[in-house]
Motif scaffolding. Structure first.
Motif, PDB file in Angstrom:
ATOM      1  N   ASP A 340      11.170 -37.619 -24.691  1.00  0.00           N
ATOM      2  CA  ASP A 340      10.439 -36.365 -24.517  1.00  0.00           C
ATOM      3  C   ASP A 340       9.010 -36.629 -24.039  1.00  0.00           C
ATOM      4  O   ASP A 340       8.501 -35.945 -23.147  1.00  0.00           O
ATOM      5  N   VAL A 343       8.994 -37.677 -20.327  1.00  0.00           N
ATOM      6  CA  VAL A 343       9.124 -36.498 -19.470  1.00  0.00           C
ATOM      7  C   VAL A 343       7.799 -35.755 -19.393  1.00  0.00           C
ATOM      8  O   VAL A 343       7.336 -35.361 -18.324  1.00  0.00           O
ATOM      9  N   THR A 349       7.672 -34.016 -12.223  1.00  0.00           N
ATOM     10  CA  THR A 349       8.511 -35.132 -11.770  1.00  0.00           C
ATOM     11  C   THR A 349       9.478 -35.579 -12.863  1.00  0.00           C
ATOM     12  O   THR A 349      10.595 -36.003 -12.583  1.00  0.00           O
ATOM     13  N   GLY A 350       9.048 -35.455 -14.109  1.00  0.00           N
ATOM     14  CA  GLY A 350       9.860 -35.914 -15.237  1.00  0.00           C
ATOM     15  C   GLY A 350      11.133 -35.125 -15.450  1.00  0.00           C
ATOM     16  O   GLY A 350      12.063 -35.618 -16.097  1.00  0.00           O
ATOM     17  N   VAL A 351      11.204 -33.897 -14.946  1.00  0.00           N
ATOM     18  CA  VAL A 351      12.414 -33.095 -15.144  1.00  0.00           C
ATOM     19  C   VAL A 351      13.310 -33.107 -13.910  1.00  0.00           C
ATOM     20  O   VAL A 351      14.297 -32.368 -13.847  1.00  0.00           O
ATOM     21  N   THR A 352      12.997 -33.941 -12.948  1.00  0.00           N
ATOM     22  CA  THR A 352      13.839 -34.065 -11.753  1.00  0.00           C
ATOM     23  C   THR A 352      14.701 -35.318 -11.852  1.00  0.00           C
ATOM     24  O   THR A 352      14.460 -36.201 -12.688  1.00  0.00           O
ATOM     25  N   GLY A 353      15.681 -35.387 -10.970  1.00  0.00           N
ATOM     26  CA  GLY A 353      16.524 -36.574 -10.908  1.00  0.00           C
ATOM     27  C   GLY A 353      15.937 -37.682 -10.068  1.00  0.00           C
ATOM     28  O   GLY A 353      16.639 -38.645  -9.751  1.00  0.00           O
ATOM     29  N   THR A 355      13.859 -39.884 -10.966  1.00  0.00           N
ATOM     30  CA  THR A 355      13.791 -41.113 -11.759  1.00  0.00           C
ATOM     31  C   THR A 355      14.853 -41.034 -12.851  1.00  0.00           C
ATOM     32  O   THR A 355      15.435 -39.972 -13.100  1.00  0.00           O
ATOM     33  N   GLU A 358      14.784 -38.431 -16.542  1.00  0.00           N
ATOM     34  CA  GLU A 358      15.465 -37.160 -16.830  1.00  0.00           C
ATOM     35  C   GLU A 358      16.857 -37.407 -17.398  1.00  0.00           C
ATOM     36  O   GLU A 358      17.279 -36.753 -18.357  1.00  0.00           O
ATOM     37  N   GLN A 359      17.592 -38.345 -16.836  1.00  0.00           N
ATOM     38  CA  GLN A 359      18.930 -38.631 -17.363  1.00  0.00           C
ATOM     39  C   GLN A 359      18.843 -39.207 -18.771  1.00  0.00           C
ATOM     40  O   GLN A 359      19.635 -38.859 -19.650  1.00  0.00           O
ATOM     41  N   PHE A 361      16.675 -38.602 -21.018  1.00  0.00           N
ATOM     42  CA  PHE A 361      16.422 -37.489 -21.943  1.00  0.00           C
ATOM     43  C   PHE A 361      17.737 -36.794 -22.302  1.00  0.00           C
ATOM     44  O   PHE A 361      18.001 -36.498 -23.469  1.00  0.00           O
ATOM     45  N   ARG A 362      18.587 -36.553 -21.306  1.00  0.00           N
ATOM     46  CA  ARG A 362      19.863 -35.882 -21.570  1.00  0.00           C
ATOM     47  C   ARG A 362      20.801 -36.756 -22.398  1.00  0.00           C
ATOM     48  O   ARG A 362      21.454 -36.284 -23.332  1.00  0.00           O
TER      49      ARG A 362
END
Length: 394
Positions: A340, A343, A349-353, A355, A358-359, A361-362
């Motif tokens: 978290d 991100v 940028t942290g909530v895009t793919g 890098t 983001e993955q 985090f999921r």
């Protein structure tokens, strides 16, 4: 702090170099989908690992395992990319299934089912969890609805399973079922099966928040599956005991792999914060950002120490159920906070793919539930605290 052998340190360094230079570039490959990397991509990556001697790198050529402590270091380095464990063939559920078969499987089972797994020629699935709508087994395994019944020299299995990771495309299955026999064969049982099988049907592959495991997570129907008696794993009625043999180390190896991704996410967030400027100076020089990265560094070390401690307990020969519950709870929750913050440091940028952050985090959000939700592990630990208190009373 764990003391790793020089052999493990050398292999871990090779794994890290391989994952960073060979595997990580595949993260943008279109064969990485919402249900995990395709089997084509997985086979390609395993082929590259095999070519450089890094397939199942925590297992020596003579078949012996590194210690859990050494394994922690090796698997952490494999996790630097979500594709690393797939390439090195140490991803769940295969790693845990191979561990179980080595511990419990007969020579015949090892030859027929373990050999193709260990060679990287097959994937596997572990059929235990059941659908919530059936009030089936989940965190409470005693609710198991899937049944098995003797019929001559076979067992007949019926039921439904859910969240079965990797079932789509797997060649080896381990199925847990509750025996309806009244004698000593009653209780939970485990069976090895070849996949696919017409008696095992995939109802659907679920759309989930994570996307790192090949085959995704499926809902399964098992209808009159006939399994020869010699494909039972271990003894009838001892399935839950064997499940603990598998689950305690498997929880820990999950922690090892995700700690590797957290290392990488911290690297990416740090690089971003040191290069990006705002309000006249780099982001890292703003206390609100720098302190988040500092806390991540502290938390990464705490996770490492927790994993090493649990590994040391497992290396004594104990099953380590309590310790693995503690490690899984602490590491999953702490890594989620790390993800978290990474991100947040990277902003939009942290909530895009763009890098891997983001993955990660999921994936780690899902891990707070998979292999037992945090709340169930805490409930189990609270029960042990009460039992220990009672024993201590005069």
């Amino acid at each position: 702090m764990a003391h790793y052998t020089s052999e493990a340190e050398q292999i871990a360094a090779r794994v890290e170099e391989f994952v960073r230079t060979v595997v990580a570039p595949y993260e943008a490959d279109p064969r990485c989908g919402s249900h995990g990397p395709s089997d084509e991509l997985g086979a390609e990556l395993r082929g590259k690992a095999k070519a450089v001697g890094l397939l199942v790198p925590h297992i020596r050529k003579d078949g012996s395992h590194f210690s859990h402590a050494d394994t922690a270091l090796i698997l952490r380095k494999s996790g630097i990319s979500p594709l690393g464990p797939i390439a090195c063939h140490v991803m769940a559920p295969d790693e845990g299934n191979m561990y179980l078969l080595r511990k419990v499987g007969s020579d015949e089972i090892k030859q027929r089912f373990l050999a193709p797994l260990a060679s990287g020629d097959a994937r596997s699935a572990f059929f235990m969890t059941e659908p919530a709508e059936d009030n089936g087994a989940g965190s409470d395994p005693s609710l198991m609805q899937t049944t098995c019944q003797r019929d001559g020299n076979h067992w007949v299995i019926n039921g439904r399973k859910a969240f079965i990771t990797g079932a789509d495309g797997a060649k080896v299955g381990i199925i847990m079922a509750k025996s309806v026999e009244a004698d000593s064969e009653g209780g939970a049982c485990m069976f090895l099966v070849d996949l696919p099988d017409p008696s095992i049907q995939i109802e659907r592959v679920l759309e989930t928040i994570d996307s790192s495991m090949p085959g995704g997570h499926a809902v399964i129907t098992i209808n009159d599956l006939r399994v020869p008696a010699n494909q039972m794993l271990g003894e009838a009625g001892e399935g839950f005991k064997y499940a603990q043999v598998r689950l305690a180390p498997a929880r820990l190896t999950h922690c090892m792999r995700w700690l590797g991704v957290a290392d990488r996410a911290q690297e990416i967030a740090t690089d971003y914060a040191c290069k990006r400027t705002a309000f006249g100076k780099p982001l890292v020089d703003h206390e609100g950002v720098g302190f988040m990265l500092a806390q991540n560094k502290i938390d990464l070390k705490a996770c490492e120490l927790m994993i090493d401690w649990c590994a040391s307990v497992l290396d004594t020969g104990e099953i380590g159920t309590t310790e693995s519950s503690m490690a899984k709870t602490f590491v999953a929750e702490t890594l989620f906070q790390i993800a978290d913050r990474c991100v947040q440091v990277m902003g939009g940028t942290g909530v895009t793919g763009d890098t891997i952050v983001e993955q990660f985090f999921r994936e780690i959000r899902a891990f707070r539930i998979y292999d037992g939700p945090t709340e169930v592990h805490k409930w189990s630990l609270a029960k042990k605290i009460k039992r220990d208190w009672r024993k201590a009373q005069p």
